[in-house]
Design an enzyme around this catalytic site. Structure first.
Site, PDB file in Angstrom:
ATOM      1  N   GLU A  99      -9.485   3.821  -9.405  1.00 29.16           N
ATOM      2  CA  GLU A  99      -9.788   5.035  -8.652  1.00 29.16           C
ATOM      3  C   GLU A  99      -8.630   6.025  -8.667  1.00 29.16           C
ATOM      4  O   GLU A  99      -7.473   5.621  -8.660  1.00 29.16           O
ATOM      5  CB  GLU A  99     -10.009   4.671  -7.184  1.00 29.16           C
ATOM      6  CG  GLU A  99     -11.041   3.637  -6.981  1.00 29.16           C
ATOM      7  CD  GLU A  99     -11.044   3.121  -5.548  1.00 29.16           C
ATOM      8  OE1 GLU A  99     -11.934   2.337  -5.234  1.00 29.16           O
ATOM      9  OE2 GLU A  99     -10.158   3.505  -4.765  1.00 29.16           O
ATOM     10  N   CYS A 112      -3.754  10.996  -5.827  1.00 29.50           N
ATOM     11  CA  CYS A 112      -3.395   9.643  -5.437  1.00 29.50           C
ATOM     12  C   CYS A 112      -3.809   8.748  -6.610  1.00 29.50           C
ATOM     13  O   CYS A 112      -4.995   8.639  -6.926  1.00 29.50           O
ATOM     14  CB  CYS A 112      -4.179   9.322  -4.164  1.00 29.50           C
ATOM     15  SG  CYS A 112      -3.933   7.677  -3.546  1.00 29.50           S
ATOM     16  N   CYS A 123      -2.854  -7.591   1.450  1.00 33.15           N
ATOM     17  CA  CYS A 123      -2.666  -7.055   2.809  1.00 33.15           C
ATOM     18  C   CYS A 123      -4.028  -7.126   3.495  1.00 33.15           C
ATOM     19  O   CYS A 123      -5.053  -6.783   2.901  1.00 33.15           O
ATOM     20  CB  CYS A 123      -2.142  -5.622   2.758  1.00 33.15           C
ATOM     21  SG  CYS A 123      -0.523  -5.499   1.974  1.00 33.15           S
ATOM     22  N   CYS A 337      -7.640   3.149  -0.223  1.00 38.27           N
ATOM     23  CA  CYS A 337      -7.304   2.208  -1.276  1.00 38.27           C
ATOM     24  C   CYS A 337      -8.417   1.206  -1.636  1.00 38.27           C
ATOM     25  O   CYS A 337      -8.763   0.357  -0.828  1.00 38.27           O
ATOM     26  CB  CYS A 337      -6.061   1.459  -0.779  1.00 38.27           C
ATOM     27  SG  CYS A 337      -5.195   0.569  -2.016  1.00 38.27           S
TER      28      CYS A 337
HETATM   29  N1  SAH Z   1       0.850  -1.117  -2.791  1.00 41.47           N
HETATM   30  C1  SAH Z   1       1.394   0.128  -2.332  1.00 41.47           C
HETATM   31  C2  SAH Z   1       0.548   1.352  -2.645  1.00 41.47           C
HETATM   32  C3  SAH Z   1      -0.961   1.280  -2.476  1.00 41.47           C
HETATM   33  S1  SAH Z   1      -1.682   1.415  -0.890  1.00 41.47           S
HETATM   34  C4  SAH Z   1       1.650   0.051  -0.841  1.00 41.47           C
HETATM   35  O1  SAH Z   1       1.204  -0.893  -0.221  1.00 41.47           O
HETATM   36  O2  SAH Z   1       2.347   0.915  -0.320  1.00 41.47           O
HETATM   37  C5  SAH Z   1      -1.262   2.965  -0.223  1.00 41.47           C
HETATM   38  C6  SAH Z   1      -1.249   2.955   1.297  1.00 41.47           C
HETATM   39  O3  SAH Z   1      -2.593   2.837   1.812  1.00 41.47           O
HETATM   40  C7  SAH Z   1      -0.481   1.764   1.861  1.00 41.47           C
HETATM   41  O4  SAH Z   1       0.373   2.178   2.893  1.00 41.47           O
HETATM   42  C8  SAH Z   1      -1.607   0.882   2.362  1.00 41.47           C
HETATM   43  O5  SAH Z   1      -1.161  -0.014   3.317  1.00 41.47           O
HETATM   44  C9  SAH Z   1      -2.604   1.907   2.889  1.00 41.47           C
HETATM   45  N2  SAH Z   1      -3.952   1.396   3.159  1.00 41.47           N
HETATM   46  C10 SAH Z   1      -4.600   0.367   2.584  1.00 41.47           C
HETATM   47  N3  SAH Z   1      -5.810   0.182   3.138  1.00 41.47           N
HETATM   48  C11 SAH Z   1      -5.941   1.119   4.091  1.00 41.47           C
HETATM   49  C12 SAH Z   1      -6.976   1.443   5.038  1.00 41.47           C
HETATM   50  N4  SAH Z   1      -8.118   0.776   5.072  1.00 41.47           N
HETATM   51  N5  SAH Z   1      -6.739   2.485   5.869  1.00 41.47           N
HETATM   52  C13 SAH Z   1      -5.599   3.197   5.827  1.00 41.47           C
HETATM   53  N6  SAH Z   1      -4.602   2.932   4.960  1.00 41.47           N
HETATM   54  C14 SAH Z   1      -4.763   1.903   4.118  1.00 41.47           C
END
Ligand code: SAH
Length: 357
Positions: A99, A112, A123, A337
């Site tokens: 994406e 992005c 996570c 994400c």
């Molecule tokens: N792996 C990297 C970059 C990808 S995610 C990182 O973790 O920073 C980019 C951001 O989106 C991260 O801060 C992640 O924690 C956040 N993110 C993931 N899922 C999300 C959600 N459902 N709502 C809001 N932010 C989210």
């Protein structure tokens, strides 16, 4: 004599590609400047293929096509949010989908981008994490997301890039390293380093590699919890790289650092969390970005209320730390994400990161 292997021009830094193309032009009896003209069509004025380079003599274009490739990403779907955010799902040559999100905001157009198909880090609130790791993207597949959008009938031109799509960019450093060059150099996309942000869970070897680059690329750290105990429940990577080490690395990084903090209702949004977070931010002079949880695919977590987010921000600000509440964009199109791919594609068998290293 066997045929030389095809070279993917989009997997090279712009300068390396130009040098190679100039030599090739010279060896084929057209002026070396023809090589520079072709190089311009990789990133600065991207062409869909050699055919489209009408300023280049046809015979030379045919010679180029026998030696070089300019692989495309296939656009499978596009979704548009009522707020102007656009989300694109691209397919790679092996069928994997990734994406890219384009977010207009005043004069800015932030892309992005994804750096991996899937993600190994799991996570607990993240849709990409739930897919597992599929594979690293190559340089041309990451930079290609920006290139493809610049080649739409109505081109989208990025002013800012955030590595906040699918994947952990610092676990794919060799490709990301080259992509940063392509994005930043004037003979690439020419986007200022301060307008390019790498977001990471705190993958320490990658932070060190990024710190060695001379340009002022921005670092964002996904903190999400101010203590090891809580962070380990949300982010399994905390066992490998504990918070204190990540904060120390951020303090050493001699450029501006942002903390990303997803607000999870009843989990990480109480007053003591704000206080602890503020003191971590002070340790490395970080700016704090509070992110409302994107509800789609958020695995049982509930968003913190807007009132509570505002109060949390005030509590942090009172401690002398700069803080902003991130606007949620593209809520109606599942723009967080991994969310679009999860909607569109059946899950595949995840592999461990080691299988691909
Ligand atoms: N792996 C990297 C970059 C990808 S995610 C990182 O973790 O920073 C980019 C951001 O989106 C991260 O801060 C992640 O924690 C956040 N993110 C993931 N899922 C999300 C959600 N459902 N709502 C809001 N932010 C989210």
């Amino acid at each position: 004599m066997s045929k030389p292997a095809m070279v993917n021009l989009l997997d090279l830094t712009p300068s390396d590609a130009e040098e190679l193309l100039r030599e090739f032009a010279h060896a084929n009896g057209v002026g070396a400047y023809r090589g520079s003209q072709v190089a311009r069509r990789l990133w600065t004025a991207p062409a869909t293929g050699f055919d489209a380079m009408v300023e280049i003599p046809k015979a030379f274009r045919e010679q180029l096509a026998e030696r070089f490739t300019l692989p495309r990403l296939t656009l499978i779907t596009e979704q548009r949010s009522t707020d102007g955010t656009r989300k694109f799902l691209f397919q790679m040559h092996d069928g994997q989908a990734i994406e890219t999100v384009a977010i207009p905001d005043g004069d800015r157009m932030t892309f992005c981008v994804s750096s991996q198909a899937g993600c190994a880090l799991k996570c607990s609130f993240c849709a990409t994490g739930a897919m597992g790791f599929l594979r690293n993207l190559d340089t041309y597949e990451i930079a290609g997301q920006v290139r493809e959008l610049a080649m739409l009938d109505e081109p989208l031109l990025a002013t800012n890039i955030v590595f906040m799509g699918m994947g952990e960019p610092l676990m794919n450093w060799p490709a990301v390293d080259k992509v940063l060059t392509i994005l930043n150099k004037p003979n690439g996309f020419g986007i200022g380093a301060r307008h390019i942000t790498i977001s990471t869970v705190g993958w320490l070897p990658g932070i060190e590699s990024l710190a060695k680059r001379p340009e002022q690329f921005r670092l964002a750290i996904s903190v999400h919890a101010p203590s090891d105990a809580l962070r380990a429940t949300l982010m399994p990577v905390n066992t490998k790289f504990p918070l204190a080490d990540v904060i120390a690395a951020a303090a050493k990084f001699d450029r501006r650092v942002t903390f990303e903090y997803v607000m999870l209702g009843g989990v990480n949004d109480a007053t003591p969390h704000a206080e602890q977070l503020a003191s971590l931010a002070r340790e490395c002079k970080a700016f704090v970005n509070l992110i409302p949880l994107h509800p789609g695919g958020s695995m049982g977590f509930v968003p913190t209320t807007p009132e509570r987010i505002a109060a949390f921000a005030r509590q942090i600000r009172k401690k002398g730390v700069e803080v902003a509440i991130r606007k949620s964009r593209g809520i109606d199109i599942a723009a967080a994400c991994g969310q679009l791919r999860v909607e569109r594609q059946p899950r595949r068998r995840p592999v461990s990161a080691d299988e691909h290293s």
